[in-house]
Design an enzyme around this catalytic site. Structure first.
Site, PDB file in Angstrom:
ATOM      1  N   HIS A   1       0.918  -1.152   0.095  1.00 19.08           N
ATOM      2  CA  HIS A   1       0.105   0.070   0.047  1.00 19.08           C
ATOM      3  C   HIS A   1       0.894   1.304  -0.017  1.00 19.08           C
ATOM      4  O   HIS A   1       1.858   1.253   0.428  1.00 19.08           O
ATOM      5  CB  HIS A   1      -0.718   0.028   1.382  1.00 19.08           C
ATOM      6  CG  HIS A   1      -1.934  -0.995   1.283  1.00 19.08           C
ATOM      7  ND1 HIS A   1      -3.103  -0.976   2.098  1.00 19.08           N
ATOM      8  CD2 HIS A   1      -1.904  -2.229   0.648  1.00 19.08           C
ATOM      9  CE1 HIS A   1      -3.631  -1.997   1.899  1.00 19.08           C
ATOM     10  NE2 HIS A   1      -2.948  -2.709   0.976  1.00 19.08           N
TER      11      HIS A   1
ATOM     12  N   GLU B   1       0.907   3.767   1.778  1.00 15.51           N
ATOM     13  CA  GLU B   1       1.590   4.129   2.850  1.00 15.51           C
ATOM     14  C   GLU B   1       2.678   3.324   3.697  1.00 15.51           C
ATOM     15  O   GLU B   1       3.720   3.959   3.981  1.00 15.51           O
ATOM     16  CB  GLU B   1       0.575   4.276   4.060  1.00 15.51           C
ATOM     17  CG  GLU B   1      -0.722   5.300   3.767  1.00 15.51           C
ATOM     18  CD  GLU B   1      -1.712   4.613   3.098  1.00 15.51           C
ATOM     19  OE1 GLU B   1      -2.870   5.314   2.979  1.00 15.51           O
ATOM     20  OE2 GLU B   1      -1.688   3.552   2.367  1.00 15.51           O
TER      21      GLU B   1
ATOM     22  N   CYS C   1      -5.901   2.425   5.572  1.00 11.63           N
ATOM     23  CA  CYS C   1      -6.754   1.270   6.174  1.00 11.63           C
ATOM     24  C   CYS C   1      -5.968   0.801   7.219  1.00 11.63           C
ATOM     25  O   CYS C   1      -4.907   1.340   7.840  1.00 11.63           O
ATOM     26  CB  CYS C   1      -6.657   0.129   4.895  1.00 11.63           C
ATOM     27  SG  CYS C   1      -5.007  -0.505   4.873  1.00 11.63           S
TER      28      CYS C   1
END
Length: 161
Positions: free
Chosen positions: A59, A61, A89
């Site tokens: 992801h 991040e 998330c």
């Protein structure tokens, strides 16, 4: 602890995260971008590479956190700020917690993501404890269960974290 970013700095960094997310879509990746700004002011970007790398943990991040840790030579990113094009998330929030990121700012929220097919509501429900059937997890105690921790406690050269 570094000073809280100004509203203008927050908007600038979120704008950068959004721009790299849009560029990532044209490069074949997912519509997510992130920026980690470390306490010393260096910035590290990340884009969603899940489908490009066949890595469900890639992801934006997490990618930005990995780059920041590698670039700073430290897994502890205390004083850093994470800016994300979309609400992180649970995976990304956990990564930010483990990295000791001080703050997280995001632009779009989970509902914006869900409207485009990126719905992580079930994951939030799982971690809230309301949907344990999604992935049952249970402990199986073995006589050797504590051996790794005993080895850790007994290692005088360990790096605490």
């Amino acid at each position: 602890m570094p000073p809280t970013p100004t509203p203008a700095e927050i908007q600038d960094c979120l704008g950068q995260a959004i721009r790299i997310a849009v560029r990532n879509v044209s490069d074949g990746g997912g519509p997510f971008g992130a920026l980690v700004v470390t306490a010393d002011g260096r910035s590290y970007d990340g884009v969603n590479r899940v489908t490009l790398d066949n890595d469900p943990t890639a992801h934006a991040e997490v990618v930005a956190i990995r780059k920041a840790a590698a670039g700073s030579g430290n897994f502890d990113l205390s004083g850093a700020v994470l800016y994300a094009s979309c609400e992180p998330c649970p995976l990304c929030l956990a990564a930010a917690l483990w990295a000791r990121v001080d703050r997280v700012y995001f632009a779009a929220d989970r509902h914006n993501a869900a409207a485009t097919g990126f719905d992580d509501a079930l994951f939030h429900e799982y971690f809230d404890g309301t949907r344990p059937e999604l992935m049952p997890a249970s402990q199986t105690d073995l006589p050797a269960s504590d051996l790794p921790f005993q080895a850790w406690r007994g290692n005088p050269d360990r790096t605490a974290y």
